[in-house]
Design an enzyme around this catalytic site. Structure first.
Site, PDB file in Angstrom:
ATOM      1  N   ASN A 155       7.601 -29.613 -41.601  1.00 18.86           N
ATOM      2  CA  ASN A 155       8.734 -29.001 -40.928  1.00 18.86           C
ATOM      3  C   ASN A 155       8.422 -27.640 -40.323  1.00 18.86           C
ATOM      4  O   ASN A 155       9.155 -27.157 -39.460  1.00 18.86           O
ATOM      5  CB  ASN A 155       9.916 -28.867 -41.897  1.00 18.86           C
ATOM      6  CG  ASN A 155       9.535 -28.210 -43.202  1.00 18.86           C
ATOM      7  OD1 ASN A 155       8.674 -28.723 -43.925  1.00 18.86           O
ATOM      8  ND2 ASN A 155      10.157 -27.088 -43.529  1.00 18.86           N
ATOM      9  N   GLN A 183      10.967 -34.913 -40.041  1.00 20.08           N
ATOM     10  CA  GLN A 183      10.428 -34.225 -38.870  1.00 20.08           C
ATOM     11  C   GLN A 183       9.585 -35.129 -37.982  1.00 20.08           C
ATOM     12  O   GLN A 183       9.004 -34.659 -36.999  1.00 20.08           O
ATOM     13  CB  GLN A 183       9.604 -33.015 -39.318  1.00 20.08           C
ATOM     14  CG  GLN A 183      10.387 -31.964 -40.073  1.00 20.08           C
ATOM     15  CD  GLN A 183      11.456 -31.288 -39.226  1.00 20.08           C
ATOM     16  OE1 GLN A 183      11.442 -31.363 -38.002  1.00 20.08           O
ATOM     17  NE2 GLN A 183      12.389 -30.612 -39.880  1.00 20.08           N
ATOM     18  N   SER A 203      17.213 -38.116 -41.647  1.00 18.30           N
ATOM     19  CA  SER A 203      18.495 -37.437 -41.518  1.00 18.30           C
ATOM     20  C   SER A 203      18.875 -37.375 -40.044  1.00 18.30           C
ATOM     21  O   SER A 203      18.076 -36.929 -39.214  1.00 18.30           O
ATOM     22  CB  SER A 203      18.404 -36.021 -42.104  1.00 18.30           C
ATOM     23  OG  SER A 203      19.670 -35.490 -42.369  1.00 18.30           O
ATOM     24  N   HIS A 205      20.836 -35.551 -38.179  1.00 20.89           N
ATOM     25  CA  HIS A 205      20.986 -34.311 -37.413  1.00 20.89           C
ATOM     26  C   HIS A 205      19.663 -33.734 -36.941  1.00 20.89           C
ATOM     27  O   HIS A 205      19.635 -32.785 -36.156  1.00 20.89           O
ATOM     28  CB  HIS A 205      21.770 -33.269 -38.220  1.00 20.89           C
ATOM     29  CG  HIS A 205      21.001 -32.594 -39.301  1.00 20.89           C
ATOM     30  ND1 HIS A 205      20.482 -31.323 -39.150  1.00 20.89           N
ATOM     31  CD2 HIS A 205      20.673 -32.986 -40.550  1.00 20.89           C
ATOM     32  CE1 HIS A 205      19.864 -30.968 -40.266  1.00 20.89           C
ATOM     33  NE2 HIS A 205      19.970 -31.966 -41.135  1.00 20.89           N
ATOM     34  N   THR A 241      32.485 -44.610 -49.951  1.00 18.43           N
ATOM     35  CA  THR A 241      33.071 -45.171 -48.739  1.00 18.43           C
ATOM     36  C   THR A 241      32.177 -44.903 -47.533  1.00 18.43           C
ATOM     37  O   THR A 241      31.724 -43.778 -47.324  1.00 18.43           O
ATOM     38  CB  THR A 241      34.465 -44.554 -48.491  1.00 18.43           C
ATOM     39  OG1 THR A 241      35.306 -44.843 -49.610  1.00 18.43           O
ATOM     40  CG2 THR A 241      35.094 -45.114 -47.225  1.00 18.43           C
ATOM     41  N   CYS A 328      16.665 -24.459 -44.868  1.00 14.92           N
ATOM     42  CA  CYS A 328      17.239 -24.645 -46.198  1.00 14.92           C
ATOM     43  C   CYS A 328      16.848 -23.511 -47.139  1.00 14.92           C
ATOM     44  O   CYS A 328      17.401 -23.371 -48.220  1.00 14.92           O
ATOM     45  CB  CYS A 328      16.791 -25.977 -46.781  1.00 14.92           C
ATOM     46  SG  CYS A 328      17.335 -27.400 -45.808  1.00 14.92           S
TER      47      CYS A 328
END
Length: 387
Positions: A155, A183, A203, A205, A241, A328
């Site tokens: 990353n 990445q 992920s 995003h 859900t 992060c």
């Protein structure tokens, strides 16, 4: 209003307008719970199936059921590591995990937690180029090894790790293999079958999809104790859900990411190279890590004598977004861990700036960044006590 330039795409990406468009009906009109038996629920099923089809094809999985929806790659990474702890360490006595010092905190911190439970973890060191070799993995494997977890691309440096070679070794040794591909997806081709991967985290995003949604590939025939309990969603493997609009968005983002791979290589890569070559003309500037085997959008720059945070805020005042490393952990203001791992002094490791592009960046933005960065380097060095 001054133009804003976003060069922190390894932290997150803007949502593609086509992704937003395909999500919108499921936020406004088709909002039923997919588990419900009435039409509000059942009318969402075709869209979910289509999204899952895009996801499994995007990573060349064998079957649509091999991809499980999660909230993010952090959840996926935790699920693999903790699931293997239950399945292999506790039940089979295979109490050893291999990873690297360059992993994202979602892997490193989870491994630290497992160590507190008695798991032996080997953290492979990286070399001066920021990588490891497949031979390091081979030499570290023992009869007790349950899992090897190595990121596909770093990353911070963008360096691509030898995933296919490691996968072949793990298959030969009968050891489970996990890769954090956050990445890599959308930047280079990702093929789970070719790489002999058992688990792969991603992920949305990070490839122009929505935040709060991710996935975990689990190879057909491989079991993994669920992390969440309380429902029979995703064939009983992950309770909760289903987030229909975000699943639909992630599927479309994956499809677009695969379609733009050539653009990433040819256009984004050339913009990154132009930026890099211009910044290297500044005295005492270096690129961290191997400049050949890396994803096309990323460069990690060290500017001797200037704290990375100082450069970061100077760029920010000119409406240019960059980073000193993993978002992060960016509030910790610690020395860049990859630079520390390759042997840089702590002082030098504090000088790192990560610039990560996307397909939405323009050449004009890169030209402006070169101008602002170069001026900032002169200005900050004039007031630096260490240059």
């Amino acid at each position: 209003m001054l133009q804003r330039i976003y060069l922190d795409n390894n932290a997150t990406t803007r949502i593609d307008p086509k992704v937003k468009e395909i999500m919108d009906p499921f936020l406004r009109d088709h909002y039923g719970n997919p588990s419900s038996l009435h039409q509000f629920g059942t009318e969402t099923h075709p869209a979910i199936a289509e999204a899952l089809d895009k996801l499994y094809k995007g990573i060349n999985a064998r079957d649509i059921d091999d991809v499980i929806i999660t909230s993010c790659a952090t959840e996926s990474n935790n699920w693999v590591l903790k699931g293997v702890y239950f399945d292999e360490c506790l039940k089979k006595g295979k109490n050893h995990i291999i990873t690297t010092v360059a992993e994202h905190p979602a892997v490193r911190s989870t491994c630290n937690f497992l160590e507190s439970l008695g798991v032996e973890v080997t953290y492979l060191p990286i070399n001066e180029h920021g990588s490891i070799t497949a031979d390091q993995v081979k030499e570290a494997i023992t009869e007790k090894t349950a899992l090897v977890s190595v990121m596909w691309a770093n990353n911070e440096t963008g360096l691509i790790f030898p995933i296919e070679e490691i996968g072949a070794i793990c298959k030969e040794k009968g050891v489970l293999f996990h890769t954090d591909a956050v990445q890599a997806i959308g930047k280079i081709p990702v093929d789970v079958l070719k790489a002999n991967v058992d688990f792969l985290s991603f992920s949305a995003h990070k490839f122009h999809g929505p935040k709060g949604i991710g996935g975990l590939y689990i190879r057909s025939g491989v079991g993994l104790t669920p992390l969440f309990h309380g429902g029979e969603h995703m064939n009983g493997r992950r309770s909760g859900t289903l987030n229909v609009p975000y699943i639909v968005g992630m599927g479309e983002a994956m499809k677009l990411a695969v379609e733009h791979l050539d653009y990433e290589k040819e256009v984004v890569g050339k913009l990154r190279d132009k930026l890099e070559e211009a910044l290297l003309k500044i005295p005492d500037v270096m690129v961290v890590g191997d400049r050949v085997h890396r994803v096309p959008n990323t460069t990690l720059i060290s500017v001797r004598g200037i704290e990375g945070e100082a450069m970061l805020w100077d760029l920010n005042r000119s409406n240019i977004a960059a980073s000193t490393g993993s978002a992060c952990a960016s509030e910790d203001l610690e020395a860049n861990p990859v630079m520390v791992a390759i042997g840089a002094s702590k002082e030098l490791a504090h000088t790192a700036i990560r610039l990560s592009l996307s397909r939405f960046n323009t050449e004009a933005e890169i030209d402006k960044t070169i101008e602002v960065f170069s001026q900032a380097a002169v200005r900050l060095r004039n007031i630096s006590s260490s240059y």
